[in-house]
Motif scaffolding. Structure first.
Motif, PDB file in Angstrom:
ATOM      1  N   LEU A 198       6.636   4.849   7.957  1.00  0.00           N
ATOM      2  CA  LEU A 198       6.065   3.578   8.380  1.00  0.00           C
ATOM      3  C   LEU A 198       5.010   3.104   7.378  1.00  0.00           C
ATOM      4  O   LEU A 198       4.181   3.876   6.915  1.00  0.00           O
ATOM      5  CB  LEU A 198       5.416   3.728   9.758  1.00  0.00           C
ATOM      6  CG  LEU A 198       4.677   2.512  10.323  1.00  0.00           C
ATOM      7  CD1 LEU A 198       5.665   1.374  10.578  1.00  0.00           C
ATOM      8  CD2 LEU A 198       3.925   2.889  11.593  1.00  0.00           C
ATOM      9  N   LEU A 199       5.061   1.818   7.055  1.00  0.00           N
ATOM     10  CA  LEU A 199       3.991   1.176   6.274  1.00  0.00           C
ATOM     11  C   LEU A 199       2.977   0.645   7.276  1.00  0.00           C
ATOM     12  O   LEU A 199       3.290  -0.194   8.111  1.00  0.00           O
ATOM     13  CB  LEU A 199       4.554   0.032   5.425  1.00  0.00           C
ATOM     14  CG  LEU A 199       3.514  -0.842   4.711  1.00  0.00           C
ATOM     15  CD1 LEU A 199       2.690  -0.008   3.723  1.00  0.00           C
ATOM     16  CD2 LEU A 199       4.202  -2.010   3.993  1.00  0.00           C
ATOM     17  N   GLN A 200       1.770   1.154   7.205  1.00  0.00           N
ATOM     18  CA  GLN A 200       0.749   0.759   8.172  1.00  0.00           C
ATOM     19  C   GLN A 200      -0.620   0.724   7.494  1.00  0.00           C
ATOM     20  O   GLN A 200      -1.021   1.676   6.831  1.00  0.00           O
ATOM     21  CB  GLN A 200       0.709   1.743   9.345  1.00  0.00           C
ATOM     22  CG  GLN A 200      -0.201   1.310  10.477  1.00  0.00           C
ATOM     23  CD  GLN A 200      -0.082   2.241  11.668  1.00  0.00           C
ATOM     24  OE1 GLN A 200       0.295   3.397  11.531  1.00  0.00           O
ATOM     25  NE2 GLN A 200      -0.397   1.742  12.857  1.00  0.00           N
ATOM     26  N   ALA A 201      -1.298  -0.429   7.680  1.00  0.00           N
ATOM     27  CA  ALA A 201      -2.637  -0.608   7.100  1.00  0.00           C
ATOM     28  C   ALA A 201      -2.643  -0.304   5.609  1.00  0.00           C
ATOM     29  O   ALA A 201      -3.512   0.414   5.116  1.00  0.00           O
ATOM     30  CB  ALA A 201      -3.654   0.267   7.839  1.00  0.00           C
ATOM     31  N   ARG A 202      -1.651  -0.851   4.908  1.00  0.00           N
ATOM     32  CA  ARG A 202      -1.525  -0.715   3.456  1.00  0.00           C
ATOM     33  C   ARG A 202      -1.319   0.729   3.019  1.00  0.00           C
ATOM     34  O   ARG A 202      -1.451   1.049   1.843  1.00  0.00           O
ATOM     35  CB  ARG A 202      -2.760  -1.280   2.736  1.00  0.00           C
ATOM     36  CG  ARG A 202      -2.943  -2.795   2.878  1.00  0.00           C
ATOM     37  CD  ARG A 202      -4.206  -3.236   2.168  1.00  0.00           C
ATOM     38  NE  ARG A 202      -4.242  -2.770   0.798  1.00  0.00           N
ATOM     39  CZ  ARG A 202      -5.349  -2.768   0.028  1.00  0.00           C
ATOM     40  NH1 ARG A 202      -6.492  -3.200   0.528  1.00  0.00           N
ATOM     41  NH2 ARG A 202      -5.298  -2.342  -1.218  1.00  0.00           N
ATOM     42  N   ARG A 203      -0.981   1.610   3.941  1.00  0.00           N
ATOM     43  CA  ARG A 203      -0.825   3.019   3.603  1.00  0.00           C
ATOM     44  C   ARG A 203       0.606   3.490   3.892  1.00  0.00           C
ATOM     45  O   ARG A 203       1.174   3.168   4.924  1.00  0.00           O
ATOM     46  CB  ARG A 203      -1.816   3.855   4.400  1.00  0.00           C
ATOM     47  CG  ARG A 203      -1.967   5.306   3.898  1.00  0.00           C
ATOM     48  CD  ARG A 203      -3.039   6.037   4.696  1.00  0.00           C
ATOM     49  NE  ARG A 203      -4.341   5.440   4.503  1.00  0.00           N
ATOM     50  CZ  ARG A 203      -5.148   5.718   3.497  1.00  0.00           C
ATOM     51  NH1 ARG A 203      -4.771   6.594   2.573  1.00  0.00           N
ATOM     52  NH2 ARG A 203      -6.322   5.128   3.385  1.00  0.00           N
ATOM     53  N   CYS A 204       1.161   4.251   2.949  1.00  0.00           N
ATOM     54  CA  CYS A 204       2.492   4.824   3.119  1.00  0.00           C
ATOM     55  C   CYS A 204       2.391   6.027   4.049  1.00  0.00           C
ATOM     56  O   CYS A 204       1.589   6.931   3.832  1.00  0.00           O
ATOM     57  CB  CYS A 204       3.055   5.257   1.760  1.00  0.00           C
ATOM     58  SG  CYS A 204       4.558   6.244   1.865  1.00  0.00           S
ATOM     59  N   GLY A 205       3.244   6.032   5.068  1.00  0.00           N
ATOM     60  CA  GLY A 205       3.219   7.139   6.017  1.00  0.00           C
ATOM     61  C   GLY A 205       3.768   8.433   5.462  1.00  0.00           C
ATOM     62  O   GLY A 205       3.590   9.490   6.078  1.00  0.00           O
ATOM     63  N   ALA A 206       4.420   8.388   4.297  1.00  0.00           N
ATOM     64  CA  ALA A 206       4.983   9.603   3.700  1.00  0.00           C
ATOM     65  C   ALA A 206       3.966  10.311   2.817  1.00  0.00           C
ATOM     66  O   ALA A 206       3.634  11.473   3.039  1.00  0.00           O
ATOM     67  CB  ALA A 206       6.230   9.263   2.904  1.00  0.00           C
ATOM     68  N   CYS A 207       3.443   9.618   1.818  1.00  0.00           N
ATOM     69  CA  CYS A 207       2.491  10.248   0.886  1.00  0.00           C
ATOM     70  C   CYS A 207       1.044   9.996   1.268  1.00  0.00           C
ATOM     71  O   CYS A 207       0.134  10.585   0.688  1.00  0.00           O
ATOM     72  CB  CYS A 207       2.738   9.766  -0.541  1.00  0.00           C
ATOM     73  SG  CYS A 207       2.473   7.980  -0.778  1.00  0.00           S
ATOM     74  N   ARG A 208       0.810   9.095   2.248  1.00  0.00           N
ATOM     75  CA  ARG A 208      -0.531   8.767   2.765  1.00  0.00           C
ATOM     76  C   ARG A 208      -1.417   8.082   1.735  1.00  0.00           C
ATOM     77  O   ARG A 208      -2.627   8.001   1.903  1.00  0.00           O
ATOM     78  CB  ARG A 208      -1.242  10.028   3.279  1.00  0.00           C
ATOM     79  CG  ARG A 208      -0.420  10.914   4.214  1.00  0.00           C
ATOM     80  CD  ARG A 208       0.118  10.142   5.395  1.00  0.00           C
ATOM     81  NE  ARG A 208      -0.942   9.569   6.214  1.00  0.00           N
ATOM     82  CZ  ARG A 208      -0.751   8.742   7.218  1.00  0.00           C
ATOM     83  NH1 ARG A 208       0.500   8.342   7.516  1.00  0.00           N
ATOM     84  NH2 ARG A 208      -1.752   8.270   7.909  1.00  0.00           N
ATOM     85  N   ILE A 209      -0.806   7.567   0.680  1.00  0.00           N
ATOM     86  CA  ILE A 209      -1.571   6.870  -0.353  1.00  0.00           C
ATOM     87  C   ILE A 209      -1.652   5.380  -0.013  1.00  0.00           C
ATOM     88  O   ILE A 209      -0.663   4.762   0.400  1.00  0.00           O
ATOM     89  CB  ILE A 209      -0.931   7.062  -1.743  1.00  0.00           C
ATOM     90  CG1 ILE A 209      -1.015   8.540  -2.146  1.00  0.00           C
ATOM     91  CG2 ILE A 209      -1.619   6.180  -2.795  1.00  0.00           C
ATOM     92  CD1 ILE A 209      -0.341   8.848  -3.474  1.00  0.00           C
ATOM     93  N   GLU A 210      -2.821   4.809  -0.203  1.00  0.00           N
ATOM     94  CA  GLU A 210      -3.010   3.380   0.064  1.00  0.00           C
ATOM     95  C   GLU A 210      -2.413   2.569  -1.081  1.00  0.00           C
ATOM     96  O   GLU A 210      -2.669   2.842  -2.259  1.00  0.00           O
ATOM     97  CB  GLU A 210      -4.501   3.064   0.218  1.00  0.00           C
ATOM     98  CG  GLU A 210      -4.766   1.630   0.637  1.00  0.00           C
ATOM     99  CD  GLU A 210      -6.233   1.384   0.925  1.00  0.00           C
ATOM    100  OE1 GLU A 210      -6.732   0.313   0.525  1.00  0.00           O
ATOM    101  OE2 GLU A 210      -6.876   2.260   1.530  1.00  0.00           O
ATOM    102  N   ILE A 211      -1.625   1.570  -0.711  1.00  0.00           N
ATOM    103  CA  ILE A 211      -0.936   0.744  -1.706  1.00  0.00           C
ATOM    104  C   ILE A 211      -1.858  -0.400  -2.135  1.00  0.00           C
ATOM    105  O   ILE A 211      -2.540  -1.000  -1.306  1.00  0.00           O
ATOM    106  CB  ILE A 211       0.378   0.197  -1.113  1.00  0.00           C
ATOM    107  CG1 ILE A 211       1.278   1.378  -0.681  1.00  0.00           C
ATOM    108  CG2 ILE A 211       1.110  -0.692  -2.110  1.00  0.00           C
ATOM    109  CD1 ILE A 211       2.521   0.956   0.075  1.00  0.00           C
ATOM    110  N   ASP A 212      -1.861  -0.661  -3.438  1.00  0.00           N
ATOM    111  CA  ASP A 212      -2.778  -1.700  -3.935  1.00  0.00           C
ATOM    112  C   ASP A 212      -2.367  -3.080  -3.413  1.00  0.00           C
ATOM    113  O   ASP A 212      -1.230  -3.300  -3.007  1.00  0.00           O
ATOM    114  CB  ASP A 212      -2.835  -1.683  -5.466  1.00  0.00           C
ATOM    115  CG  ASP A 212      -1.516  -2.082  -6.108  1.00  0.00           C
ATOM    116  OD1 ASP A 212      -1.066  -3.222  -5.905  1.00  0.00           O
ATOM    117  OD2 ASP A 212      -0.936  -1.233  -6.813  1.00  0.00           O
TER     118      ASP A 212
END
Length: 245
Positions: A198-212
């Motif tokens: 899931l993409l949530q709050a600009r964060r990838c649910g897989a790697c938990r890295i925030e997307i710019d």
């Protein structure tokens, strides 16, 4: 690659099942019940070795007792022979003196042997008590091990049931995806362990890295039926109403 948003969202259900399968496999490898069985097997071996060690000591002491009993019996027989000769009146004065001297030595020797026998008998009694204690400890270890093995087997059986349920759910879910989408999911899962998140709050649910923000802007402008990927881990990003786009 394109897929209806409702189909893409089902990838989260599949990912949840796969995550549960991963947890099941991990639990099987580090099963606490299996570790307890191994610990108790080691303890049983240790207690068995202790019991065997005490038994060997008892066998040695029994051999020493038999040897002392034989020596004491031989001395007593020699004493009886000398006394018989002394009372027979058939020996001369010189031989009489020698017999009396020998009898005194024999009595002294017998006393030493009898003291040694008492000491060995006491040690044998203590060893027998140790052996009984070691046997009780071994019996308890056997009982504990059997109980632990039963708990381990129950835990393994529970994991097998859970795995079978997940496999059934996974098979049913997999049939609902287009071939290219499930193929992409499986390839990504084989690579990183997580195929979609899931993409949530600009964060990838897989790697938990925030997307710019720039990438988030691009994803926001992408049509809902277009399959998008995490720019960091390449997992399929599932957009829902919770994604905040």
């Amino acid at each position: 690659m394109n897929a209806e948003p409702s189909i893409q969202s089902k990838l989260l259900d599949l990912a949840a099942v796969d995550a549960e399968l991963t947890r099941i496999e991990h639990r099987r490898k580090v099963l606490p019940e299996e570790q307890e069985v191994q610990r108790l097997e080691t303890e049983r071996t240790s207690r068995k070795d202790a019991a065997v060690k005490v038994q060997i000591l008892i066998d040695d002491l029994d051999r020493d007792i038999r040897k002392l009993e034989g020596e004491i019996d031989a001395v007593r027989k020699r004493e009886d022979r000398d006394r018989t000769m002394l009372t027979s009146g058939s020996v001369g004065a010189k031989q009489l003196s020698e017999l009396q001297h020998e009898l005194t030595s024999l009595e002294r020797r017998r006393k030493v042997l009898e003291d040694d026998e008492i000491d060995v008998l006491e040690r044998r009694e203590a060893a027998a008590a140790d052996h009984a204690h070691a046997g009780a400890n071994l019996d308890q270890a056997e009982t504990d091990l059997i109980d632990a093995q039963r708990r381990r087997d129950d835990a393994v059986a529970d994991l097998a049931v859970a795995q079978q349920r997940c496999n059934s759910d996974r098979e049913a879910l997999s049939k609902s995806f287009p071939a290219d989408l499930i193929a992409a999911y499986e390839k990504q899962r084989a690579s990183t362990g997580i195929g979609a998140a899931l993409l949530q709050a600009r964060r990838c649910g897989a790697c938990r890295i925030e997307i710019d923000r720039g990438e988030i802007s691009r994803i926001t402008q992408t049509a809902p039926d277009v399959v998008v990927r995490c720019p960091e881990c390449n997992a399929i990003l599932v957009r829902t109403k919770h994604s905040g786009l």
